[in-house]
Design a protein around this motif. Structure first.
Motif, PDB file in Angstrom:
ATOM      1  N   UNK A   1       0.834  -1.205   0.000  1.00  9.77           N
ATOM      2  CA  UNK A   1       0.000   0.000   0.000  1.00  9.77           C
ATOM      3  C   UNK A   1       0.873   1.261   0.000  1.00  9.77           C
ATOM      4  N   UNK A   2       1.896   1.277   0.847  1.00  9.11           N
ATOM      5  CA  UNK A   2       2.802   2.437   0.899  1.00  9.11           C
ATOM      6  C   UNK A   2       3.537   2.598  -0.426  1.00  9.11           C
ATOM      7  N   UNK A   3       3.973   1.505  -0.999  1.00  5.43           N
ATOM      8  CA  UNK A   3       4.700   1.544  -2.258  1.00  5.43           C
ATOM      9  C   UNK A   3       3.808   2.110  -3.361  1.00  5.43           C
ATOM     10  N   UNK A   4       2.567   1.668  -3.413  1.00  6.33           N
ATOM     11  CA  UNK A   4       1.625   2.163  -4.421  1.00  6.33           C
ATOM     12  C   UNK A   4       1.361   3.658  -4.222  1.00  6.33           C
ATOM     13  N   UNK A   5       1.247   4.079  -2.974  1.00  2.00           N
ATOM     14  CA  UNK A   5       1.020   5.491  -2.665  1.00  2.00           C
ATOM     15  C   UNK A   5       2.207   6.341  -3.113  1.00  2.00           C
ATOM     16  N   UNK A   6       3.404   5.870  -2.831  1.00  2.00           N
ATOM     17  CA  UNK A   6       4.612   6.605  -3.231  1.00  2.00           C
ATOM     18  C   UNK A   6       4.743   6.610  -4.753  1.00  2.00           C
TER      19      UNK A   6
END
Length: 96
Positions: free
Chosen positions: A55-60
């Protein structure tokens, strides 16, 4: 696998600071971790941490894409302005 939480947090922090070199470095670390986990059996907790990292990777990634688009537009505007200044300069020199 607390490393997943650490990487997710570091990735978010680097992106928030527009530190794209650090984001790239962390992305490489994430890729290495994921290749190591490919053959591992993960606990439910590990799967939850992995989901958070994803989720964090997709957000970044979205933030990075937005930043690239903003920079593209800015560069395009500068190029248009430069072309206008050059045309004005040519016109002004012809008037002299």
């Amino acid at each position: 696998m607390m490393q997943m939480i650490r990487l997710a947090n570091a990735l978010e922090q680097a992106a928030a600071q527009d530190n794209w070199l650090k984001v790239r470095e962390l992305d490489s670390q994430i890729a290495l971790l994921l290749s190591e986990l490919r053959e591992a059996s993960l606990s439910d907790g590990d799967l939850q941490r992995l989901a958070l990292l994803r989720k964090q990777h997709a957000s970044v990634l979205r933030r990075c894409q937005q930043r690239v688009e903003a920079l593209r537009i800015r560069l395009e505007n500068h190029q248009h302005q430069r072309a206008g200044r050059q045309a004005y300069s040519l016109f002004a020199s012809e008037q002299e």
